[in-house]
Motif scaffolding. Structure first.
Motif, PDB file in Angstrom:
ATOM      1  N   LYS A  73       0.868  -1.263   0.063  1.00 29.00           N
ATOM      2  CA  LYS A  73      -0.039  -0.093  -0.148  1.00 29.00           C
ATOM      3  C   LYS A  73       0.786   1.053   0.052  1.00 29.00           C
ATOM      4  O   LYS A  73       2.069   1.272   0.645  1.00 29.00           O
ATOM      5  N   SER A  77      -2.770   6.249  -2.193  1.00 29.38           N
ATOM      6  CA  SER A  77      -4.253   5.559  -2.061  1.00 29.38           C
ATOM      7  C   SER A  77      -4.863   5.667  -0.848  1.00 29.38           C
ATOM      8  O   SER A  77      -5.738   5.312  -0.727  1.00 29.38           O
ATOM      9  N   PHE A  78      -3.877   6.647   0.034  1.00 31.95           N
ATOM     10  CA  PHE A  78      -4.718   6.876   1.462  1.00 31.95           C
ATOM     11  C   PHE A  78      -5.422   8.226   1.273  1.00 31.95           C
ATOM     12  O   PHE A  78      -5.093   9.248   1.012  1.00 31.95           O
ATOM     13  N   ASP A  79      -6.939   8.139   1.603  1.00 29.66           N
ATOM     14  CA  ASP A  79      -7.519   9.314   1.736  1.00 29.66           C
ATOM     15  C   ASP A  79      -7.642   9.934   3.198  1.00 29.66           C
ATOM     16  O   ASP A  79      -7.936   9.541   4.263  1.00 29.66           O
ATOM     17  N   ASN A 111      -8.979   2.222  16.473  1.00 28.28           N
ATOM     18  CA  ASN A 111      -9.760   1.158  16.301  1.00 28.28           C
ATOM     19  C   ASN A 111      -9.449   0.365  14.772  1.00 28.28           C
ATOM     20  O   ASN A 111      -8.884   0.810  13.931  1.00 28.28           O
ATOM     21  N   SER A 112      -9.894  -0.752  14.765  1.00 26.66           N
ATOM     22  CA  SER A 112     -10.148  -1.848  13.591  1.00 26.66           C
ATOM     23  C   SER A 112     -10.541  -0.915  12.393  1.00 26.66           C
ATOM     24  O   SER A 112     -11.763  -0.116  12.540  1.00 26.66           O
ATOM     25  N   GLY A 113      -9.915  -1.131  11.462  1.00 27.37           N
ATOM     26  CA  GLY A 113     -10.319  -0.448   9.974  1.00 27.37           C
ATOM     27  C   GLY A 113      -9.999   0.963   9.623  1.00 27.37           C
ATOM     28  O   GLY A 113     -10.479   1.549   8.824  1.00 27.37           O
ATOM     29  N   THR A 114      -9.167   1.344  10.667  1.00 33.55           N
ATOM     30  CA  THR A 114      -9.065   3.203  10.409  1.00 33.55           C
ATOM     31  C   THR A 114      -7.757   3.202   9.704  1.00 33.55           C
ATOM     32  O   THR A 114      -7.127   4.531   9.736  1.00 33.55           O
ATOM     33  N   GLY A 115      -7.141   2.519   9.029  1.00 36.20           N
ATOM     34  CA  GLY A 115      -6.008   2.448   8.059  1.00 36.20           C
ATOM     35  C   GLY A 115      -4.691   2.356   8.717  1.00 36.20           C
ATOM     36  O   GLY A 115      -3.833   2.721   8.146  1.00 36.20           O
ATOM     37  N   LYS A 116      -4.544   1.983  10.032  1.00 32.44           N
ATOM     38  CA  LYS A 116      -3.193   1.727  10.575  1.00 32.44           C
ATOM     39  C   LYS A 116      -2.298   0.897   9.719  1.00 32.44           C
ATOM     40  O   LYS A 116      -1.121   1.225   9.581  1.00 32.44           O
ATOM     41  N   THR A 117      -2.739  -0.342   9.293  1.00 30.43           N
ATOM     42  CA  THR A 117      -1.866  -1.372   8.493  1.00 30.43           C
ATOM     43  C   THR A 117      -1.295  -0.661   7.047  1.00 30.43           C
ATOM     44  O   THR A 117      -0.531  -0.736   6.605  1.00 30.43           O
ATOM     45  N   HIS A 118      -2.451   0.011   6.565  1.00 34.59           N
ATOM     46  CA  HIS A 118      -2.163   0.903   5.286  1.00 34.59           C
ATOM     47  C   HIS A 118      -1.153   1.938   5.552  1.00 34.59           C
ATOM     48  O   HIS A 118      -0.182   1.964   4.839  1.00 34.59           O
ATOM     49  N   TYR A 241     -12.912   2.643   8.023  1.00 34.61           N
ATOM     50  CA  TYR A 241     -13.072   2.612   6.501  1.00 34.61           C
ATOM     51  C   TYR A 241     -13.826   1.411   5.832  1.00 34.61           C
ATOM     52  O   TYR A 241     -14.679   1.734   4.753  1.00 34.61           O
ATOM     53  N   ARG A 242     -13.375   0.420   6.047  1.00 38.39           N
ATOM     54  CA  ARG A 242     -14.039  -0.872   5.552  1.00 38.39           C
ATOM     55  C   ARG A 242     -15.640  -0.947   5.939  1.00 38.39           C
ATOM     56  O   ARG A 242     -16.496  -0.917   4.736  1.00 38.39           O
TER      57      ARG A 242
END
Ligand code: ADP
Ligand code: MG
Length: 266
Positions: A73, A77-79, A111-118, A241-242
Motif C-alpha cells: 500500500k 491511495s490513502f484518503d 480502532n480496527s479499519g482506521t487505516g493503521k496497517t495501510h 473505513y471498511r
C-alpha cells in the motif's frame, strides 16, 4: 546483419561488468545523441544515469520483496479526508525516513479499519525506496516465528537477521494475548531494537491495556519504557473505513435496485 567484432567484444565486457542498462541502451542512445548532436561525455553521462537509476529501482524492488508486506500500500491511495483524526503533517514528515536514521519508533493506535496497517505499510514501503532494509510482521506471526526458531535453535540467527533491518513493522499488537514464553521473546526483540532499529507498531489497545496482552506488568513496563523513549504517535479514532465502504456499497445497491425504485415510485 553481421555484428562487428568490437560490438561483440563490447557486449561481452558490458555483461562481465554487469551493466545491463548500458548494454541495452548503448545503441539506441547513440542514435538519440547523434540526433541531439550531443558530445561523447554527454552520451556516457546519459548511459551512466540510466544504469544508476535502473540499479536503484532494482534494489528498491528487492527490498520491498524482502520486507514481505502482506499487501503493498502506498500513501497515494490513502484518503486523509476519510480519517481526519490522523495527523497528516506528521505522516508526511515520517515519509522522509529521517526517524529511521535517528532510531526512533512510530506507534499507530486506533480502532480496527482506521487505516493503521495501510499507513504502516506505506511508511515502510517509502523506507524501502529510500534504501532502508525493512521487515514486516504481524505480532502473532513474529511470535510464532520466534517460538519456532527457538525450538530449532535458530533464535540467535533470526534475531541477528532482524538486527540488520533499519525498520521493523510490528502489526496488530493486542489482538491475541501472548503466552509467558512468547511475551519474553517479544520483549527481547523490542529490547534489542532499542536505539538501534526503528520499530513501527500498530495497535488497537491503549497503553493501559498492554499488560493484558503481555501478561506481566513488569515486562510491559520495561517494554513500554524502551518503545516509547523516542516515539512518534499517530492516533486514528475515526470510523472504520471498511465499514464505511461496505455501508456505501449497500446504500448504492439498495438505491439502484428496481424493487427500491418501484417502492419509491409507489
Ligand atoms: P486497520 O489496520 O486500522 O484495521 P487497514 O489499514 O487494514 O485498517 O484498513 C482497512 C482497509 O481499508 C484497507 O484495505 C485499507 O487500504 C483501507 N483504508 C483504510 N483507511 C483508508 C483511508 N483513509 N483511505 C484509503 N483506504 C483506507
Ligand atoms: Mg491492521
Amino acid at each position: 546483419m553481421t555484428t562487428s567484432k568490437p560490438t561483440v567484444l563490447l557486449e561481452h565486457y558490458l555483461k562481465q561488468l554487469k551493466l545491463p542498462s548500458v548494454l541495452r541502451e548503448y545503441a539506441p542512445m547513440a542514435a538519440v545523441c547523434t540526433k541531439d548532436r550531443a558530445d561523447y561525455p554527454t552520451y556516457l553521462l546519459r548511459l551512466a544515469e540510466r544504469e544508476l537509476l535502473d540499479r536503484e529501482r532494482r534494489a528498491a524492488e528487492r527490498r520491498v520483496k524482502a520486507a514481505r508486506f502482506p499487501v503493498v500500500k502506498t500513501l497515494d491511495s490513502f484518503d486523509f479526508q476519510a480519517q481526519p483524526s490522523i495527523n497528516q503533517e506528521l505522516v508526511r514528515e515520517l515519509m522522509s525516513g529521517e526517524y529511521i536514521d535517528r532510531h526512533e519508533n512510530v506507534l499507530l493506535i486506533g480502532n480496527s479499519g482506521t487505516g493503521k496497517t495501510h499507513l504502516a505499510t506505506a511508511l515502510a514501503f517509502a523506507a524501502c525506496q529510500l534504501g532502508r532494509n525493512v521487515r514486516f510482521f504481524t505480532v502473532t506471526g513474529l511470535v510464532t516465528q520466534l517460538l519456532e526458531r527457538r525450538e530449532d535453535r535458530q533464535l540467535e540467527r533470526f534475531l541477528k537477521q532482524l538486527e540488520r533491518c533499519h525498520l521493523v513493522v510490528l502489526d496488530e499488537l493486542g489482538y491475541v494475548p501472548c503466552s509467558k514464553a512468547a511475551a519474553e521473546l517479544f520483549f527481547d526483540v523490542i529490547s534489542r531494537a532499542y536505539e538501534r532499529t526503528s520499530l513501527l507498531v500498530t495497535t488497537n489497545l491503549p497503553f493501559e491495556q498492554w499488560t493484558e496482552v503481555m501478561g506481566s506488568e513488569r515486562l510491559t513496563g520495561a517494554l513500554l519504557d524502551r518503545l516509547t523513549h523516542h516515539i512518534h504517535i499517530l492516533e486514528a479514532n475515526g470510523d472504520s473505513y471498511r465499514l464505511k465502504q461496505s455501508k456505501g456499497r449497500q446504500r448504492r445497491r439498495t438505491s439502484s435496485s428496481p424493487e427500491y425504485n418501484s417502492i419509491q415510485e409507489d
